[in-house]
Every structure is written in C-alpha cells, then in structure tokens.
Design a protein around this motif. Structure first.
Motif, PDB file in Angstrom:
ATOM      1  N   ASP A   1     -12.807   7.277 -10.022  1.00  0.00           N
ATOM      2  CA  ASP A   1     -13.196   7.214  -8.612  1.00  0.00           C
ATOM      3  C   ASP A   1     -12.021   7.311  -7.638  1.00  0.00           C
ATOM      4  O   ASP A   1     -12.097   6.842  -6.519  1.00  0.00           O
ATOM      5  N   TRP A   2     -10.909   7.929  -8.046  1.00  0.00           N
ATOM      6  CA  TRP A   2      -9.792   8.098  -7.120  1.00  0.00           C
ATOM      7  C   TRP A   2     -10.206   9.024  -5.981  1.00  0.00           C
ATOM      8  O   TRP A   2     -10.735  10.101  -6.208  1.00  0.00           O
ATOM      9  N   THR A   3      -9.987   8.575  -4.756  1.00  0.00           N
ATOM     10  CA  THR A   3     -10.261   9.399  -3.575  1.00  0.00           C
ATOM     11  C   THR A   3      -9.056   9.310  -2.646  1.00  0.00           C
ATOM     12  O   THR A   3      -8.274   8.365  -2.719  1.00  0.00           O
ATOM     13  N   ARG A   4      -8.926  10.272  -1.769  1.00  0.00           N
ATOM     14  CA  ARG A   4      -7.822  10.295  -0.798  1.00  0.00           C
ATOM     15  C   ARG A   4      -8.386   9.827   0.548  1.00  0.00           C
ATOM     16  O   ARG A   4      -9.393  10.340   1.004  1.00  0.00           O
ATOM     17  N   ASN A   5      -7.706   8.863   1.170  1.00  0.00           N
ATOM     18  CA  ASN A   5      -8.193   8.346   2.449  1.00  0.00           C
ATOM     19  C   ASN A   5      -7.701   9.213   3.611  1.00  0.00           C
ATOM     20  O   ASN A   5      -7.053  10.238   3.408  1.00  0.00           O
ATOM     21  N   ALA A   6      -7.989   8.780   4.824  1.00  0.00           N
ATOM     22  CA  ALA A   6      -7.707   9.587   6.019  1.00  0.00           C
ATOM     23  C   ALA A   6      -6.213   9.832   6.242  1.00  0.00           C
ATOM     24  O   ALA A   6      -5.848  10.818   6.878  1.00  0.00           O
ATOM     25  N   ILE A   7      -5.347   8.965   5.730  1.00  0.00           N
ATOM     26  CA  ILE A   7      -3.906   9.196   5.911  1.00  0.00           C
ATOM     27  C   ILE A   7      -3.250   9.756   4.654  1.00  0.00           C
ATOM     28  O   ILE A   7      -2.037   9.802   4.537  1.00  0.00           O
ATOM     29  N   GLY A   8      -4.089  10.181   3.696  1.00  0.00           N
ATOM     30  CA  GLY A   8      -3.568  10.881   2.529  1.00  0.00           C
ATOM     31  C   GLY A   8      -3.185  10.028   1.339  1.00  0.00           C
ATOM     32  O   GLY A   8      -2.606  10.533   0.383  1.00  0.00           O
ATOM     33  N   LEU A   9      -3.514   8.740   1.361  1.00  0.00           N
ATOM     34  CA  LEU A   9      -3.193   7.871   0.232  1.00  0.00           C
ATOM     35  C   LEU A   9      -4.368   7.795  -0.728  1.00  0.00           C
ATOM     36  O   LEU A   9      -5.520   7.696  -0.302  1.00  0.00           O
TER      37      LEU A   9
ATOM     38  N   VAL B   1       0.832  -1.211   0.000  1.00  0.00           N
ATOM     39  CA  VAL B   1       0.000   0.000   0.000  1.00  0.00           C
ATOM     40  C   VAL B   1       0.865   1.260   0.000  1.00  0.00           C
ATOM     41  O   VAL B   1       0.626   2.195  -0.762  1.00  0.00           O
ATOM     42  N   LEU B   2       1.881   1.292   0.834  1.00  0.00           N
ATOM     43  CA  LEU B   2       2.700   2.500   0.980  1.00  0.00           C
ATOM     44  C   LEU B   2       3.573   2.803  -0.235  1.00  0.00           C
ATOM     45  O   LEU B   2       3.966   3.943  -0.447  1.00  0.00           O
ATOM     46  N   THR B   3       3.891   1.776  -1.029  1.00  0.00           N
ATOM     47  CA  THR B   3       4.799   1.996  -2.162  1.00  0.00           C
ATOM     48  C   THR B   3       4.109   1.943  -3.519  1.00  0.00           C
ATOM     49  O   THR B   3       4.748   2.193  -4.532  1.00  0.00           O
ATOM     50  N   SER B   4       2.822   1.636  -3.558  1.00  0.00           N
ATOM     51  CA  SER B   4       2.110   1.582  -4.839  1.00  0.00           C
ATOM     52  C   SER B   4       2.000   2.973  -5.449  1.00  0.00           C
ATOM     53  O   SER B   4       1.999   3.979  -4.749  1.00  0.00           O
ATOM     54  N   GLN B   5       1.904   3.008  -6.776  1.00  0.00           N
ATOM     55  CA  GLN B   5       1.824   4.269  -7.504  1.00  0.00           C
ATOM     56  C   GLN B   5       0.422   4.455  -8.079  1.00  0.00           C
ATOM     57  O   GLN B   5       0.031   3.744  -8.992  1.00  0.00           O
ATOM     58  N   PRO B   6      -0.339   5.427  -7.559  1.00  0.00           N
ATOM     59  CA  PRO B   6      -1.690   5.636  -8.064  1.00  0.00           C
ATOM     60  C   PRO B   6      -1.724   6.231  -9.476  1.00  0.00           C
ATOM     61  O   PRO B   6      -2.673   6.006 -10.209  1.00  0.00           O
ATOM     62  N   HIS B   7      -0.701   6.965  -9.855  1.00  0.00           N
ATOM     63  CA  HIS B   7      -0.678   7.595 -11.184  1.00  0.00           C
ATOM     64  C   HIS B   7       0.692   7.421 -11.830  1.00  0.00           C
ATOM     65  O   HIS B   7       1.440   8.384 -11.984  1.00  0.00           O
TER      66      HIS B   7
ATOM     67  N   HIS C   1      -6.852   6.093  -3.468  1.00  0.00           N
ATOM     68  CA  HIS C   1      -7.420   4.755  -3.618  1.00  0.00           C
ATOM     69  C   HIS C   1      -8.501   4.791  -4.677  1.00  0.00           C
ATOM     70  O   HIS C   1      -9.248   5.753  -4.788  1.00  0.00           O
ATOM     71  N   SER C   2      -8.571   3.725  -5.462  1.00  0.00           N
ATOM     72  CA  SER C   2      -9.611   3.568  -6.468  1.00  0.00           C
ATOM     73  C   SER C   2     -10.220   2.178  -6.312  1.00  0.00           C
ATOM     74  O   SER C   2      -9.513   1.216  -6.009  1.00  0.00           O
ATOM     75  N   HIS C   3     -11.526   2.062  -6.536  1.00  0.00           N
ATOM     76  CA  HIS C   3     -12.156   0.736  -6.460  1.00  0.00           C
ATOM     77  C   HIS C   3     -11.639  -0.170  -7.566  1.00  0.00           C
ATOM     78  O   HIS C   3     -11.542  -1.378  -7.388  1.00  0.00           O
ATOM     79  N   GLY C   4     -11.315   0.408  -8.701  1.00  0.00           N
ATOM     80  CA  GLY C   4     -10.827  -0.392  -9.823  1.00  0.00           C
ATOM     81  C   GLY C   4      -9.366  -0.769  -9.730  1.00  0.00           C
ATOM     82  O   GLY C   4      -8.949  -1.835 -10.187  1.00  0.00           O
ATOM     83  N   PHE C   5      -8.536   0.102  -9.127  1.00  0.00           N
ATOM     84  CA  PHE C   5      -7.089  -0.113  -9.118  1.00  0.00           C
ATOM     85  C   PHE C   5      -6.486  -0.179  -7.727  1.00  0.00           C
ATOM     86  O   PHE C   5      -5.262  -0.194  -7.581  1.00  0.00           O
ATOM     87  N   GLY C   6      -7.312  -0.186  -6.688  1.00  0.00           N
ATOM     88  CA  GLY C   6      -6.775  -0.220  -5.329  1.00  0.00           C
ATOM     89  C   GLY C   6      -5.910   0.993  -5.058  1.00  0.00           C
ATOM     90  O   GLY C   6      -6.296   2.118  -5.341  1.00  0.00           O
ATOM     91  N   PHE C   7      -4.704   0.755  -4.565  1.00  0.00           N
ATOM     92  CA  PHE C   7      -3.781   1.851  -4.276  1.00  0.00           C
ATOM     93  C   PHE C   7      -2.857   2.144  -5.455  1.00  0.00           C
ATOM     94  O   PHE C   7      -1.965   2.975  -5.359  1.00  0.00           O
ATOM     95  N   GLY C   8      -3.054   1.454  -6.573  1.00  0.00           N
ATOM     96  CA  GLY C   8      -2.252   1.718  -7.766  1.00  0.00           C
ATOM     97  C   GLY C   8      -1.395   0.539  -8.151  1.00  0.00           C
ATOM     98  O   GLY C   8      -1.543  -0.567  -7.635  1.00  0.00           O
ATOM     99  N   LEU C   9      -0.473   0.792  -9.071  1.00  0.00           N
ATOM    100  CA  LEU C   9       0.445  -0.249  -9.532  1.00  0.00           C
ATOM    101  C   LEU C   9       1.530  -0.482  -8.491  1.00  0.00           C
ATOM    102  O   LEU C   9       2.045   0.463  -7.895  1.00  0.00           O
ATOM    103  N   MET C  10       1.873  -1.758  -8.294  1.00  0.00           N
ATOM    104  CA  MET C  10       2.937  -2.073  -7.346  1.00  0.00           C
ATOM    105  C   MET C  10       4.261  -1.548  -7.881  1.00  0.00           C
ATOM    106  O   MET C  10       4.578  -1.691  -9.051  1.00  0.00           O
TER     107      MET C  10
END
Length: 112
Positions: A29-37, A12-18, A39-48
């Motif tokens: 549907d990219w949104t920012r969670n409570a700790i600032g990361l 989660v901490l190292t994935s790349q959302p863009h 997240h997308s329903h389709g792509f999770g936290f991004g590419l590993m």
C-alpha cells in the motif's frame, strides 16, 4: 531546542521507505503524498534513518507555528456512497489561515 513538531518533521523527512537491507519490509500500500513522500499504513514513512535525522537537525529551523482552523459543518447527501469531497476555506484571510495541513480531524455524525 527542538519541539515535538520539529522532531515529527525531521523523522518524516529522513525516514527511508525502501531501505536496501530490509528483507521483511514489504507492503503493497505504498502511496506518494502531495509533497512527494512515500507512505504506507503498515510502515508509515519508513524506517528511521538516525544519521540523516541528526545531520538535518543540526541545521534545522523550527517548524512554523501550528494553527487551528475550525470549519462550519458540511452536509453530505444522505444518498451518497463511497468517496466524497469537502472543500474547506482553511480560514483564508484570518490570523489562523492554514498554509500546510499536518493533521485533519473529521467528526462525522451518521443518522439523526
């Protein structure tokens, strides 16, 4: 000696959302969670990002012990619709006090 929870945190901490070179990697549907990361329903936290994951893992300290907190049932007004808010104690003041939520399970019974 990484645990599955350590790996979950590292991914989660190292994935790349863009990532810069991903043309087909578009979600509305990219949104920012409570700790600032992000997240997308389709792509999770991004590419590993494997290099970032390995580098962070070299200096990683284990994720804190997982705790489970069971709350009493909450009654929701039968006439309510849409969004509702439930405030939980997180077992404050007990040995199972939850400081960081990783997973929430809600069991909802409708009717009877």
């Amino acid at each position: 000696n990484l645990t599955w929870r350590d790996m979950q945190h590292l991914v989660v901490l190292t994935s790349q959302p863009h990532p810069p070179d991903a043309r087909n990697y578009v979600a509305s549907d990219w949104t920012r969670n409570a700790i600032g990361l992000e997240h997308s329903h389709g792509f999770g936290f991004g590419l590993m990002h494997t290099a970032g994951l390995v580098n962070l893992a070299r200096h990683w300290r284990h994720a804190p012990e997982m705790r489970t907190c069971l709350e009493r049932p909450h009654k929701i007004d039968e006439n309510s619709a849409g969004t509702f808010k439930v405030t939980a104690s997180a077992c404050r003041g007990t040995a199972n006090e939850v400081r960081h939520a990783e997973n929430v399970v809600a069991i909802i019974t409708v009717g009877g």
